[in-house]
Design an enzyme around this catalytic site. Structure first.
Site, PDB file in Angstrom:
ATOM      1  N   LYS A 203       0.827  -1.201   0.000  1.00  0.00           N
ATOM      2  CA  LYS A 203       0.000   0.000   0.000  1.00  0.00           C
ATOM      3  C   LYS A 203       0.870   1.263   0.000  1.00  0.00           C
ATOM      4  CE  LYS A 203      -4.098  -1.947  -0.003  1.00  0.00           C
ATOM      5  NZ  LYS A 203      -5.002  -2.104   1.130  1.00  0.00           N
ATOM      6  N   ARG A 239      -3.493 -10.384   3.992  1.00  0.00           N
ATOM      7  CA  ARG A 239      -3.680 -10.403   2.536  1.00  0.00           C
ATOM      8  C   ARG A 239      -2.437  -9.801   1.895  1.00  0.00           C
ATOM      9  NH1 ARG A 239      -5.903  -7.221  -1.639  1.00  0.00           N
ATOM     10  NH2 ARG A 239      -7.251  -8.369  -3.095  1.00  0.00           N
TER      11      ARG A 239
END
Length: 257
Positions: A203, A239
């Protein structure tokens, strides 16, 4: 949870698995590397992304599920009931919905009827605009209150509470600081009594905390650090895009714990 995006425009691996044979091979490799499940998605939800049609999403993901044929544990990353329905018929075990059953009024019924697992994620706004001005009174408490409400909704529609996990939605309508606070205060979400999924892998917040204010992704080293921190604070599912490296890091973290 390994990530296989069958999209041209996902923020990190867009285009890498557009060919269904490539996507299936990636899923097999991730399981061989230690993934417990592989999350397959055909619609990018990166900041600023637009949606895709039902037909486009089905065209992307159905061939992947057909090739894997129950061979590996699979999750379908979708907010569309028909996509979930077809993926479940082809062997998916979990529906991973970024809208927490708000995007398609039929999806909750599909999940309940199938008796499958479901992940409910928090997102402030929607992908096209969610990063413009994310605002919270208290990010951990606000996210927990939202997920508690969606958990109650899911159970009321007939979904077995034991098959529900919760995701705070790292990067979905949060500032860099809010993303890190959610992980540091994960105990607030754990009080809801359900397994928590954290998806911090690659991210942009990871790149930005390292000093690049324009970063669109974060490096593997930072992804692993975030994953270990989440694990140590009680996350059940992580994840990730780089399965082998995360499994190795988490194996060491578990041995120390």
């Amino acid at each position: 949870m390994g990530v296989v995006n069958v999209t041209p425009d996902s923020f990190s691996d867009g285009g890498a698995n557009l060919d269904p044979d490539d996507a299936a091979a990636t899923a097999r490799r991730m399981v061989a590397e230690g993934a417990a499940i592989v999350d397959v998605g055909g619609e990018s939800t990166r900041p600023g992304s637009a949606g895709v049609t039902l037909d486009d999403e089905l065209r992307r993901v159905v061939p992947v599920f057909e090739r894997l044929g129950g061979e590996v544990p699979l999750s379908i990353d979708t907010a569309k009931a028909e996509v979930a329905r077809q993926a479940l018929a082809l062997g998916a075990e979990l529906v991973n919905d970024v809208t927490a059953l708000r995007g398609d009024p039929e999806l909750a019924g599909v999940v309940a009827d199938a008796g499958c697992y479901v992940c409910l994620m928090h997102m402030q706004g929607e992908p096209r605009t969610m990063q413009e001005r994310p605002t919270y009174t208290d990010v951990a408490s606000d996210v927990a209150a939202f997920l508690e409400e969606r958990l109650g909704f899911a159970v009321a529609t007939g979904i077995d509470e034991r098959r529900i996990c919760l995701d705070p939605g790292i990067g979905f309508g949060k500032t860099v600081e809010q993303n890190f606070e959610l992980v540091s205060r994960l105990e607030v979400l754990l009080k809801l009594g359900r397994p928590v999924l954290v998806g911090f892998s690659r991210k942009s917040s990871l790149g930005r905390v390292l000093g690049d204010p324009q970063a669109r992704t974060g490096p593997l080293s930072a992804s692993i650090a975030a994953a270990v921190a989440a694990y140590e604070r009680g996350a059940t599912i992580l994840r990730v895009h780089d399965v082998k490296e995360h499994v190795e890091a988490l194996t060491v973290a578990k041995a120390i714990a």
